[in-house]
Design an enzyme around this catalytic site. Structure first.
Site, mmCIF file in Angstrom:
data_model
loop_
_atom_site.group_PDB
_atom_site.id
_atom_site.type_symbol
_atom_site.label_atom_id
_atom_site.label_comp_id
_atom_site.label_asym_id
_atom_site.label_seq_id
_atom_site.Cartn_x
_atom_site.Cartn_y
_atom_site.Cartn_z
ATOM 1 C CG HIS A 57 -7.452 -5.409 -3.890
ATOM 2 N ND1 HIS A 57 -7.054 -6.042 -2.981
ATOM 3 C CD2 HIS A 57 -6.983 -5.172 -3.743
ATOM 4 C CE1 HIS A 57 -6.029 -6.001 -2.567
ATOM 5 N NE2 HIS A 57 -6.125 -5.035 -2.633
ATOM 6 C CB SER A 86 -6.445 -2.106 -2.047
ATOM 7 O OG SER A 86 -5.370 -0.640 -1.284
ATOM 8 C CG ASN A 107 -5.687 -8.850 0.307
ATOM 9 O OD1 ASN A 107 -6.537 -8.431 1.037
ATOM 10 N ND2 ASN A 107 -4.455 -8.596 0.018
#
Length: 377
Positions: free
Chosen positions: A203, A175, A46
């Site tokens: 995100h 996500s 991420n």
């Protein structure tokens, strides 16, 4: 024998190909990862802007020593909260140890009183993160789910509601699917029905908006905005941005905030430095945008069934957990590190490979991934 359910539960998970395992990682970057001495291209991070690859010099102490309401709230915390308020245009902010803690504790605190709960209703997207749903399930408010990103369904739910206090909860970028919520439309619905809006922007932060500030660049300002530092900011912690009255309420009733040791001053100093980098990372955002476009266009040319997404999260749904695990192992053999995402994280028969792109990837890396992916599926 007592606690036999533990063995039974583990055996059931294993039989369904749903048993989870940890992997001890050696060296890791936004582009590469080392596991058990083997190097792989990393498409499971991420760290969208590759900000975790840089070292930092620090002066703050490692521990805050107590909760924020005792002696844990220090000048470094106050300074960072002020920076966040200035950047996002909110009156107040509260720092939490994680996004999960922020999401669950805010919802629980708002609707913890049974009397308040009886006249309150939560409207949550069906694909919301577990932390948002846990907060609702552990509150006293009625929980109502609406179909994913379905404005018509949400409107119908709101029109039927008799609740005095209505809170719509969604994610800026989802996500597991990588798509964006129609926040402008949701915000208008909220206004029409005298509801508040809460957005988990974990995100979207760093990825969306000219300055990386996420979903608020679409012109909305939810009553509650949750940002997390563990994705594009590449550090640790989270913040809830809100009004002064909501912050005061949370200071009185958020059990997570009241009874947890305050966020480490050292982690807060790191977050300040990383937030500054994130805001100035225009080049990385441009590279990431190009990588996303290259991936989606090439995947379409190769006939790889990627879910519609314009963000760094690019899912390939394979159906069964067995199929996802088999594809994961085949890609691993080709030097590519990906994670098979299986129920209950995603719905039944929606197991997938969750591909995440970063600014550190090259076109050649993406070609390698896609060619291996075509063979694997």
């Amino acid at each position: 024998m007592a606690f036999e359910f533990i063995d039974a539960a583990l055996q059931a998970r294993a039989a369904a190909s749903l048993l989870r395992h940890r992997q001890c990682v050696g060296k890791v970057s936004a582009r590469e990862i080392e596991v058990d001495g083997e190097a792989y291209l990393n498409f499971a991070s991420n760290d969208y802007l590759a900000l975790a690859d840089e070292t930092l010099s620090l002066t703050a102490q490692p521990g805050s020593r107590s909760s924020a309401l005792v002696t844990g709230f220090q000048s470094v915390h106050s300074a960072f909260e002020a920076q966040l308020c200035d950047a996002f245009g909110y009156d107040r902010a509260l720092l939490f140890a994680s996004g999960f803690a922020a999401n669950t504790s805010v919802i629980q605190a708002l609707f913890n009183d049974p009397a308040v709960g009886r006249e309150s209703e939560l409207f949550q997207d069906k694909l919301n993160h577990a932390s948002l749903l846990d907060g609702a399930l552990n509150s006293q408010a009625k929980l109502t789910r609406f179909n994913h990103n379905d404005i018509t369904h949400l409107r119908a739910r709101l029109e039927k509601s008799k609740a005095k206090n209505k809170l719509i909860v969604t994610e800026g970028v989802f996500s597991m699917d990588g798509d964006c919520a129609p926040l402008v439309d949701i915000a208008q619905l909220a206004k029409t029905h005298n509801a508040w809006l809460m957005v988990d922007d974990a995100h979207a932060l760093g990825v969306l908006g000219d300055n990386g500030l996420g979903s608020i660049d679409s012109g909305i300002k939810p009553e509650l905005l949750v940002i997390t530092f563990g994705k594009a900011m590449a550090c640790q912690g989270a913040a809830v941005l809100c009004s002064q009255r909501v912050q005061q309420y949370l200071l009185q009733f958020s059990r997570e905030y009241i009874y947890s040791t305050a966020m480490s001053p050292m982690l807060t100093e790191i977050a300040i430095k990383q937030f500054a980098k994130l805001r100035s990372a225009s080049l990385q955002r441009a590279v990431l945008k190009d990588n996303i476009a290259y991936f989606t266009q090439t995947a379409a040319q190769l006939g790889i069934p990627v879910l519609p997404s314009t963000t760094a999260i690019q899912p390939v749904v394979l159906g069964s957990a067995d199929n996802a695990l088999a594809a994961q192992q085949q890609l691993k053999a080709q030097g590519i590190w990906l994670t098979a995402i299986r129920p209950p994280t995603v719905p039944q028969n929606a197991a997938r490979l969750r591909i995440t792109l970063t600014a550190a990837h090259t076109s050649a890396d993406i070609d390698t991934l896609l060619n291996a992916l075509k063979e694997a599926i």
